[in-house]
Design a protein around this motif. Structure first.
Motif, PDB file in Angstrom:
ATOM      1  N   VAL A  96      -0.711   4.279   2.216  1.00 28.84           N
ATOM      2  CA  VAL A  96      -1.684   4.373   1.125  1.00 28.84           C
ATOM      3  C   VAL A  96      -1.209   3.517  -0.049  1.00 28.84           C
ATOM      4  O   VAL A  96      -0.170   3.796  -0.648  1.00 28.84           O
ATOM      5  CB  VAL A  96      -1.872   5.839   0.677  1.00 28.84           C
ATOM      6  N   PRO A  97      -1.958   2.455  -0.388  1.00 26.09           N
ATOM      7  CA  PRO A  97      -1.519   1.560  -1.455  1.00 26.09           C
ATOM      8  C   PRO A  97      -1.489   2.217  -2.837  1.00 26.09           C
ATOM      9  O   PRO A  97      -0.717   1.816  -3.695  1.00 26.09           O
ATOM     10  CB  PRO A  97      -2.533   0.416  -1.429  1.00 26.09           C
ATOM     11  N   SER A  98      -2.317   3.222  -3.042  1.00 29.95           N
ATOM     12  CA  SER A  98      -2.400   3.848  -4.365  1.00 29.95           C
ATOM     13  C   SER A  98      -1.463   5.046  -4.519  1.00 29.95           C
ATOM     14  O   SER A  98      -1.604   5.815  -5.469  1.00 29.95           O
ATOM     15  CB  SER A  98      -3.844   4.283  -4.635  1.00 29.95           C
ATOM     16  N   LEU A  99      -0.500   5.210  -3.618  1.00 29.36           N
ATOM     17  CA  LEU A  99       0.380   6.377  -3.666  1.00 29.36           C
ATOM     18  C   LEU A  99       1.147   6.462  -4.987  1.00 29.36           C
ATOM     19  O   LEU A  99       1.243   7.528  -5.576  1.00 29.36           O
ATOM     20  CB  LEU A  99       1.353   6.367  -2.483  1.00 29.36           C
ATOM     21  N   CYS A 100       1.682   5.343  -5.465  1.00 34.12           N
ATOM     22  CA  CYS A 100       2.420   5.364  -6.742  1.00 34.12           C
ATOM     23  C   CYS A 100       1.522   5.765  -7.902  1.00 34.12           C
ATOM     24  O   CYS A 100       1.928   6.537  -8.767  1.00 34.12           O
ATOM     25  CB  CYS A 100       3.074   4.013  -7.013  1.00 34.12           C
ATOM     26  N   LEU A 101       0.315   5.253  -7.901  1.00 31.78           N
ATOM     27  CA  LEU A 101      -0.640   5.621  -8.953  1.00 31.78           C
ATOM     28  C   LEU A 101      -0.956   7.109  -8.878  1.00 31.78           C
ATOM     29  O   LEU A 101      -1.019   7.797  -9.900  1.00 31.78           O
ATOM     30  CB  LEU A 101      -1.920   4.794  -8.821  1.00 31.78           C
TER      31      LEU A 101
END
Length: 144
Positions: A96-101
């Motif tokens: 998931v690319p938005s995990l840090c966000l």
């Protein structure tokens, strides 16, 4: 429809019978932020929301990512640790690319009676959620 985080904010405001102004502020929140990431809630309010999700939302929408993600902002301690562990592992496995966000929404600091996402590096490093996330990620790396 159940993935609409604004709907969840409306639902929580209705359950807690909050003022209209609070609802308006919650409706302006971006992304996956909801009422618990806007204003500090009492333990009683958190329990009321958790109970409502358990009895009214989960039975019909148990696979909804929003219905599983939102209560994470209402728990702490070991319960937060276990839910964050599952959430992070799923995000890493899926890529998931938005995990840090997503994880940044747990780094909330109170400012003028409202929550804001911590941006000051000192606030971030001292935050309980940051330390927990860091500990979990270090555990994943050491098990490779």
């Amino acid at each position: 429809m159940i993935e609409n985080y604004k709907l969840h904010s409306m639902y929580m405001c209705a359950i807690l019978e909050l003022e209209y102004q609070t609802l308006e502020e919650a409706m302006k929140l971006p992304g996956t932020r909801t009422l618990p990431t806007l204003v500090p809630l009492t333990d009683e309010q958190k329990q009321k929301i958790l109970e409502a999700y358990k009895t009214e939302i989960y039975p019909d929408y148990g696979k909804s990512s929003a219905a599983n993600r939102i209560p994470m902002n209402l728990v702490d301690g070991d319960r937060l640790r276990s839910t964050l562990d599952i959430f992070i592992r799923k995000g890493l496995v899926k890529g998931v690319p938005s995990l840090c966000l997503e994880l940044s929404t747990f780094l909330l600091v109170e400012k003028d009676g409202k929550y804001v996402i911590a941006t000051d590096p000192v606030d971030v490093k001292e935050h309980v959620a940051y330390k927990l996330i860091l500990e979990l990620v270090h555990g994943y790396l050491s098990s490779l």
